[in-house]
Design a protein around this motif. Structure first.
Motif, PDB file in Angstrom:
ATOM      1  N   PRO A  24      -3.301  13.252  -2.607  1.00  0.00           N
ATOM      2  CA  PRO A  24      -4.198  11.727  -1.972  1.00  0.00           C
ATOM      3  C   PRO A  24      -2.978  11.134  -2.926  1.00  0.00           C
ATOM      4  O   PRO A  24      -3.845  11.633  -4.001  1.00  0.00           O
ATOM      5  CB  PRO A  24      -5.681  12.624  -1.965  1.00  0.00           C
ATOM      6  CG  PRO A  24      -5.746  13.667  -2.079  1.00  0.00           C
ATOM      7  CD  PRO A  24      -4.652  14.509  -2.282  1.00  0.00           C
ATOM      8  N   VAL A  25      -2.649  10.153  -2.338  1.00  0.00           N
ATOM      9  CA  VAL A  25      -2.466   8.555  -3.128  1.00  0.00           C
ATOM     10  C   VAL A  25      -3.178   7.864  -3.724  1.00  0.00           C
ATOM     11  O   VAL A  25      -4.291   7.723  -2.825  1.00  0.00           O
ATOM     12  CB  VAL A  25      -1.122   7.854  -1.582  1.00  0.00           C
ATOM     13  CG1 VAL A  25      -0.715   6.814  -2.738  1.00  0.00           C
ATOM     14  CG2 VAL A  25      -0.170   8.875  -1.651  1.00  0.00           C
ATOM     15  N   PRO A  26      -3.575   8.158  -4.724  1.00  0.00           N
ATOM     16  CA  PRO A  26      -4.555   7.075  -5.714  1.00  0.00           C
ATOM     17  C   PRO A  26      -4.637   5.830  -5.110  1.00  0.00           C
ATOM     18  O   PRO A  26      -3.145   5.143  -5.402  1.00  0.00           O
ATOM     19  CB  PRO A  26      -4.369   7.562  -6.784  1.00  0.00           C
ATOM     20  CG  PRO A  26      -2.535   7.686  -7.245  1.00  0.00           C
ATOM     21  CD  PRO A  26      -2.677   8.747  -6.241  1.00  0.00           C
ATOM     22  N   LYS A  27      -5.387   5.273  -5.238  1.00  0.00           N
ATOM     23  CA  LYS A  27      -5.213   3.296  -4.684  1.00  0.00           C
ATOM     24  C   LYS A  27      -4.805   2.971  -6.489  1.00  0.00           C
ATOM     25  O   LYS A  27      -5.446   2.952  -7.715  1.00  0.00           O
ATOM     26  CB  LYS A  27      -6.357   2.614  -4.658  1.00  0.00           C
ATOM     27  CG  LYS A  27      -7.644   3.110  -3.442  1.00  0.00           C
ATOM     28  CD  LYS A  27      -6.518   1.850  -2.695  1.00  0.00           C
ATOM     29  CE  LYS A  27      -7.162   2.821  -1.158  1.00  0.00           C
ATOM     30  NZ  LYS A  27      -5.636   3.091   0.028  1.00  0.00           N
ATOM     31  N   ILE A  28      -4.069   2.393  -6.030  1.00  0.00           N
ATOM     32  CA  ILE A  28      -2.838   1.089  -7.315  1.00  0.00           C
ATOM     33  C   ILE A  28      -3.320  -0.263  -7.072  1.00  0.00           C
ATOM     34  O   ILE A  28      -2.873  -1.088  -6.680  1.00  0.00           O
ATOM     35  CB  ILE A  28      -1.697   1.679  -7.867  1.00  0.00           C
ATOM     36  CG1 ILE A  28      -1.837   3.361  -7.924  1.00  0.00           C
ATOM     37  CG2 ILE A  28      -0.624   0.956  -8.517  1.00  0.00           C
ATOM     38  CD1 ILE A  28      -0.659   3.895  -6.720  1.00  0.00           C
ATOM     39  N   PRO A  29      -4.293  -0.338  -7.892  1.00  0.00           N
ATOM     40  CA  PRO A  29      -4.837  -2.389  -7.633  1.00  0.00           C
ATOM     41  C   PRO A  29      -3.552  -2.925  -8.351  1.00  0.00           C
ATOM     42  O   PRO A  29      -3.042  -2.447  -9.748  1.00  0.00           O
ATOM     43  CB  PRO A  29      -5.976  -2.080  -9.033  1.00  0.00           C
ATOM     44  CG  PRO A  29      -5.911  -0.917  -9.068  1.00  0.00           C
ATOM     45  CD  PRO A  29      -5.466   0.453  -8.864  1.00  0.00           C
ATOM     46  N   GLU A  67       0.510   4.367   0.077  1.00  0.00           N
ATOM     47  CA  GLU A  67       0.073   5.221   1.392  1.00  0.00           C
ATOM     48  C   GLU A  67       0.381   5.168   2.448  1.00  0.00           C
ATOM     49  O   GLU A  67       1.248   5.906   2.961  1.00  0.00           O
ATOM     50  CB  GLU A  67      -1.763   5.393   1.440  1.00  0.00           C
ATOM     51  CG  GLU A  67      -1.555   7.313   1.968  1.00  0.00           C
ATOM     52  CD  GLU A  67      -3.562   6.927   1.453  1.00  0.00           C
ATOM     53  OE1 GLU A  67      -4.085   6.222   0.928  1.00  0.00           O
ATOM     54  OE2 GLU A  67      -3.557   8.467   2.183  1.00  0.00           O
ATOM     55  N   GLU A  68       0.303   3.951   2.564  1.00  0.00           N
ATOM     56  CA  GLU A  68       0.547   3.284   4.010  1.00  0.00           C
ATOM     57  C   GLU A  68       2.673   3.812   4.049  1.00  0.00           C
ATOM     58  O   GLU A  68       3.357   3.913   4.824  1.00  0.00           O
ATOM     59  CB  GLU A  68       0.698   2.027   4.034  1.00  0.00           C
ATOM     60  CG  GLU A  68       0.798   1.820   5.613  1.00  0.00           C
ATOM     61  CD  GLU A  68       0.841   0.244   5.457  1.00  0.00           C
ATOM     62  OE1 GLU A  68      -0.106  -1.053   4.836  1.00  0.00           O
ATOM     63  OE2 GLU A  68       1.716  -0.529   6.422  1.00  0.00           O
ATOM     64  N   HIS A 107      -0.847   8.164 -11.018  1.00  0.00           N
ATOM     65  CA  HIS A 107      -1.546   6.310 -12.052  1.00  0.00           C
ATOM     66  C   HIS A 107      -1.569   6.670 -13.454  1.00  0.00           C
ATOM     67  O   HIS A 107      -2.176   6.597 -13.721  1.00  0.00           O
ATOM     68  CB  HIS A 107      -2.225   5.885 -11.200  1.00  0.00           C
ATOM     69  CG  HIS A 107      -2.128   4.138 -11.744  1.00  0.00           C
ATOM     70  ND1 HIS A 107      -2.874   3.470 -11.731  1.00  0.00           N
ATOM     71  CD2 HIS A 107      -1.016   4.194 -12.588  1.00  0.00           C
ATOM     72  CE1 HIS A 107      -2.865   2.340 -12.174  1.00  0.00           C
ATOM     73  NE2 HIS A 107      -2.211   2.524 -12.349  1.00  0.00           N
ATOM     74  N   ASP A 127       0.757  -1.547  -0.066  1.00  0.00           N
ATOM     75  CA  ASP A 127      -0.047   0.036   0.269  1.00  0.00           C
ATOM     76  C   ASP A 127       0.825   0.808   0.126  1.00  0.00           C
ATOM     77  O   ASP A 127       1.578   1.220   1.054  1.00  0.00           O
ATOM     78  CB  ASP A 127      -1.147   0.309   1.253  1.00  0.00           C
ATOM     79  CG  ASP A 127      -1.714   1.237   1.310  1.00  0.00           C
ATOM     80  OD1 ASP A 127      -1.716   2.095   0.387  1.00  0.00           O
ATOM     81  OD2 ASP A 127      -2.529   1.113   2.095  1.00  0.00           O
TER      82      ASP A 127
END
Lengths: 142, 499
Positions: free
Chosen positions: B345-350, B320-321, B386, B318
């Motif tokens: 804000p960090v986008p979610k990167i699946p 962001e973590e 991303h 993760d």
């Protein structure tokens, strides 16, 4: 009297000095300069703690570690090397080493590891006395 | 007006240094292409046009001349037949007046009779009234018939067709302007010539355009090739420095620990066994030695970190973590210096997976560098985007002192440092670079002195499978076997190809 410690390293100056320092701390330490001598000493005069260098001429530390773990699973083994990588560390821990140090080592951290190993040996001995059997392996689980 | 330098292609001023990777003289190549193609395309066109030009001219001239002579001969035959009974000269005159009372003579149709002395029997447009002696030389009109070029008294070039009338000493002459004939064929030909010139222009332009396009493409790919080569060279150099560094670090660790233990023994002797009268300076001196050993140990460990090519543990991470973990480590330092840390804000990167500890190390090194570069105050920005499918872009920007452009190529080399304090080993960025390359990513840097520096990282969402599971290293001049193996370029390429 403290734990009995066998130090194995081909760097004679190093191993003798370290042995002397440990003796000054009331530990019964003695040294071997290569793998075969170390195995011989383990047979004739088994220590409670074994400190091995990984890179030695002839027989390397990993081999000594494997053989000692087979014949004397109760001995706590500490690796002290100038050559190790993370992979070596993982290998050694999987083979049953109780601690892994990279040279140059801080004496206090080494002594802490020795004391911890000694505690383990003593509690094992008590268990042996109680249940009258040896633990099968001392393999380290991550 | 269009500025000419805008039209000039990039390769025109591209220096052709002998011994460079290129070995191509693109300007010369362009000229060659234009010259050869233009010659091949234009020469048939030009030759055909020229041949056609002269052919047409000759045909039209011949036709006109034949036509003139035929008509003269017809008139001459009529006159000759009519004059058989009458005395030629006066008869001819009378006949002329009777037969051609309305003869439409003009500049281009000056028809008259003259005798062999050059005297006119009938009036001529160019040579005046009848019975006058003209400047015309009767000798010109020798023979039965023909066409000659003469000049009128006023200087006009004339074409004279003549035929002698059988049975008399008279000659029938027709004069017309020499230009008239030329007008007949030249005007349409000239139009054609214009058309030719225009097409030559178009063809030349398109050839030049094509040549420019092609050579620009060559130039572009050549430049990309050179860049790739440089990159490769750079990576190779770093890799070999890394191998050397790890060898040195390993070899130094053993004697270093002898110093460590011997000094430790001295301290032990001084502290554990209370000696009678030790020199008061001995203990601090020994402790200084130990401190120096610790520093050496830190450096060798950093060197090993740099050269580390062991199997990284690829796991879902993760982003962001990781960033917040790194920032937690730096928070105190940043607060003391009055540095603002800005993380959009960090986008979610699946599916993002990599070696977590490497990623932490990368962020830590870059952020530490940024904070050091800013000194007392500034803003550190860590932005994750991303943008490209399959890749994550991370920008770490500071508002610090920047890096001079001459130093930019060196910053990823080990031991390059501008820090003067003793912890600046100059390995941070080299380690970072190594880690990023190991992940199959890339790092670029942009910097302006006194404005700030921005590191742009591109990491693949799926890290390539780690190499060298056995971790064997063949170090130069040593029998060492216990170490991690650096990934050689072939293996790396194979790995990337598979992943």
């Amino acid at each position: 009297m403290g734990p009995r410690i066998l130090l194995v390293d081909d760097e004679q100056e190093f191993v003798l000095t370290l042995a002397e320092r440990l003796q000054m701390r009331d530990m019964d330490s003695y040294a071997a300069f290569d793998g075969p001598t170390a195995l011989e000493q383990v047979r004739s005069h088994p220590p409670q703690i074994l400190i091995i260098d990984l890179k030695m001429p002839g027989m390397d530390g990993i081999q000594v570690l494997k053989q000692v773990k087979q014949t004397h699973p109760g001995i706590q083994i500490i690796i002290l090397t100038g050559h190790g990588s993370e992979q070596d560390k993982i290998n050694c821990m999987n083979l049953g080493a109780s601690a892994y140090f990279q040279k140059p080592v801080d004496i206090d951290r080494l002594i802490a590891a020795i004391r911890q190993g000694y505690e383990t040996v003593r509690s094992d001995d008590q268990k042996t006395a109680t249940f009258d059997r040896y633990p099968k392996t001392g393999s380290w689980q991550p | 007006m269009i500025p000419l330098h805008r039209l000039k292609p990039d390769f025109w001023d591209f220096p052709d240094i002998s011994g460079s990777h290129s070995g191509l003289n693109l300007k010369r190549k362009w000229k060659m292409i234009v010259l050869v193609t233009a010659t091949l395309a234009l020469s048939p066109l030009v030759i055909m046009t020229l041949v056609d030009f002269s052919l047409t001219r000759r045909t039209i001239e011949t036709e006109a001349n034949t036509g003139m002579l035929t008509s003269l001969n017809t008139i001459a035959a009529v006159i000759s037949a009519s004059l058989e009974e009458k005395p030629p000269v006066t008869g001819a005159k009378t006949l002329w007046e009777k037969a051609f009372p309305h003869l439409d003579t003009g500049m281009n149709n000056d028809l008259f009779l003259m005798d062999n002395t050059g005297r006119l029997l009938t009036p001529s447009v160019y040579y005046g009234a009848s019975d006058s002696k003209t400047s015309l030389d009767a000798g010109l009109f020798s023979g039965a018939e023909g066409i000659v070029n003469i000049q009128a008294p006023d200087g006009t070039p004339l074409l004279a067709g003549y035929t002698s009338i059988t049975g008399t000493a008279l000659t029938l002459v027709k004069l017309q302007q020499a230009d008239r004939l030329r007008d007949l064929w030249l005007k349409p030909r000239l139009q054609l010539l214009w058309f030719l010139c225009a097409s030559i222009g178009f063809i030349l332009l398109s050839i030049m355009g094509m040549a420019t396009f092609l050579v620009s493409r060559i130039h572009k790919s050549e430049r990309m090739r050179i860049e790739a080569l440089h990159h490769e060279e750079h990576a190779n150099r770093l890799a070999s420095i890394g191998r050397l560094a790890s060898g040195v670090a390993h070899e130094i660790n053993n004697p270093l620990d002898i110093i460590n233990q011997k000094t430790g023994l001295i301290i032990d002797l001084l502290t554990l066994e209370k000696q009678a009268r030790p020199d008061q300076r001995l203990l601090p001196l020994a402790e200084d030695v130990l401190e120096a050993v610790k520093r050496c140990g830190t450096i060798t460990r950093q060197l090993l970190d740099f050269a580390r090519h062991m199997e990284p543990c690829v796991e879902p991470v993760d982003m962001e973590e990781v960033i917040s973990q790194v920032l937690a480590l730096l928070e105190t330092d940043a607060r003391h210096r009055d540095i603002t840390i800005n993380v959009p804000p960090v986008p979610k990167i699946p599916g993002f997976a990599c070696d977590r500890s490497s990623l932490v190390q990368i962020f830590l090194n870059l952020a530490e560098n940024a904070i050091t570069a800013m000194g007392k105050t500034g803003t550190l920005t860590i932005a994750v985007t991303h943008e490209k499918t399959g890749f994550v872009t991370i920008r770490v920007s500071d508002t610090g002192k920047g890096i001079p452009s001459e130093d930019l190529p060196k910053i990823f080399e080990p031991f390059y440092t501008t820090r003067t304090d003793r912890w600046g080993g100059g390995l941070g960025l080299a380690i970072t670079y190594g880690l990023i390359r190991e992940m199959g990513g890339d790092i670029r840097v942009k910097s302006a002195v006194d404005k700030g520096t921005r590191f742009i990282l591109t990491l693949p969402v799926k890290a390539p499978r780690p190499a060298a599971p056995d971790g064997t290293l063949h170090l130069p001049g040593s029998e060492m076997t216990m170490s991690a193996k650096p990934v050689d370029d072939d293996t790396r390429r194979d790995l990337y190809a598979k992943s």
